[in-house]
Write a protein that holds these residues in place. Structure first.
Motif, PDB file in Angstrom:
ATOM      1  N   ILE A  34       0.845  -1.187   0.000  1.00  0.00           N
ATOM      2  CA  ILE A  34       0.000   0.000   0.000  1.00  0.00           C
ATOM      3  C   ILE A  34       0.878   1.234   0.000  1.00  0.00           C
ATOM      4  O   ILE A  34       1.788   1.372   0.826  1.00  0.00           O
ATOM      5  N   GLY A  35       0.604   2.106  -0.923  1.00  0.00           N
ATOM      6  CA  GLY A  35       1.359   3.350  -1.023  1.00  0.00           C
ATOM      7  C   GLY A  35       0.493   4.554  -0.731  1.00  0.00           C
ATOM      8  O   GLY A  35      -0.722   4.518  -0.934  1.00  0.00           O
ATOM      9  N   TRP A  36       1.128   5.590  -0.237  1.00  0.00           N
ATOM     10  CA  TRP A  36       0.483   6.895  -0.111  1.00  0.00           C
ATOM     11  C   TRP A  36       1.109   7.828  -1.143  1.00  0.00           C
ATOM     12  O   TRP A  36       2.335   7.933  -1.234  1.00  0.00           O
ATOM     13  N   PHE A  37       0.246   8.468  -1.891  1.00  0.00           N
ATOM     14  CA  PHE A  37       0.651   9.458  -2.884  1.00  0.00           C
ATOM     15  C   PHE A  37       0.014  10.791  -2.509  1.00  0.00           C
ATOM     16  O   PHE A  37      -0.944  10.837  -1.747  1.00  0.00           O
ATOM     17  N   ARG A  38       0.526  11.855  -3.091  1.00  0.00           N
ATOM     18  CA  ARG A  38      -0.119  13.150  -2.889  1.00  0.00           C
ATOM     19  C   ARG A  38      -0.052  13.959  -4.171  1.00  0.00           C
ATOM     20  O   ARG A  38       0.844  13.766  -5.006  1.00  0.00           O
ATOM     21  N   GLN A  39      -1.009  14.856  -4.297  1.00  0.00           N
ATOM     22  CA  GLN A  39      -1.061  15.713  -5.476  1.00  0.00           C
ATOM     23  C   GLN A  39      -1.451  17.116  -5.042  1.00  0.00           C
ATOM     24  O   GLN A  39      -2.557  17.340  -4.540  1.00  0.00           O
ATOM     25  N   ALA A  40      -0.519  18.028  -5.228  1.00  0.00           N
ATOM     26  CA  ALA A  40      -0.774  19.428  -4.928  1.00  0.00           C
ATOM     27  C   ALA A  40      -1.354  20.115  -6.163  1.00  0.00           C
ATOM     28  O   ALA A  40      -1.157  19.631  -7.290  1.00  0.00           O
ATOM     29  N   LYS A  43       0.308  20.309  -9.792  1.00  0.00           N
ATOM     30  CA  LYS A  43       1.481  19.432  -9.806  1.00  0.00           C
ATOM     31  C   LYS A  43       1.062  17.996 -10.090  1.00  0.00           C
ATOM     32  O   LYS A  43      -0.100  17.628  -9.936  1.00  0.00           O
ATOM     33  N   GLU A  44       2.033  17.192 -10.480  1.00  0.00           N
ATOM     34  CA  GLU A  44       1.763  15.787 -10.721  1.00  0.00           C
ATOM     35  C   GLU A  44       1.651  15.028  -9.399  1.00  0.00           C
ATOM     36  O   GLU A  44       2.210  15.429  -8.380  1.00  0.00           O
ATOM     37  N   VAL A  93      -3.850  16.789  -1.899  1.00  0.00           N
ATOM     38  CA  VAL A  93      -4.785  15.674  -1.740  1.00  0.00           C
ATOM     39  C   VAL A  93      -3.941  14.414  -1.621  1.00  0.00           C
ATOM     40  O   VAL A  93      -3.060  14.169  -2.448  1.00  0.00           O
ATOM     41  N   TYR A  94      -4.206  13.659  -0.580  1.00  0.00           N
ATOM     42  CA  TYR A  94      -3.448  12.438  -0.308  1.00  0.00           C
ATOM     43  C   TYR A  94      -4.294  11.228  -0.677  1.00  0.00           C
ATOM     44  O   TYR A  94      -5.475  11.137  -0.312  1.00  0.00           O
TER      45      TYR A  94
END
Length: 124
Positions: A34-40, A43-44, A93-94
């Motif tokens: 399981i990964g956590w990503f974020r997007q501002a 931005k990508e 957004v995470y």
């Protein structure tokens, strides 16, 4: 595909803490990396941190090392992202995501199931 659900986002002052949770109703999360990503805004999406099905952790962003921690509670079927010493640049957004091939990665394309996202805003 899994249905993943994030919770725990919100508004926090700089220096504060938040814990995001990732759940998958009806599916055992401990099978998956399981990964956590974020997007501002503007931005990508970027990979932040990941935990594999053996509990091994990989942090992909130097900017969050020492501040963000990923963990899983297999009894509760949950994965968490503990964020401390938050900074305005952590605003995004995470998303939690399940890896398609069961190993950790920071590539969006390696993850086939995504949650809807949780807004984290760090501001005074």
């Amino acid at each position: 595909q899994l249905q993943l659900v994030e919770s725990g986002g919100g508004l926090v002052q700089p220096g504060g803490s938040l814990t995001l949770s990732c759940a998958a109703p009806g599916v055992r999360l401990d099978y998956y990396a399981i990964g956590w990503f974020r997007q501002a805004p503007g931005k990508e999406r970027e990979g932040v941190i990941c935990i594999n099905n053996s509990g091994g952790r990989t942090n992909y962003l130097d900017s969050v090392k020492g501040r963000f921690t990923i963990s899983r509670d297999n009894a509760k079927n949950m994965v968490y992202l503990q964020m401390n010493s938050l900074k305005p640049e952590d605003t995004a957004v995470y998303y939690c995501a399940a890896a398609t091939n069961y190993y950790c990665s920071n590539y969006v394309s390696d993850f086939g199931s995504w949650g809807q996202g949780a807004q984290v805003t760090v501001s005074s």
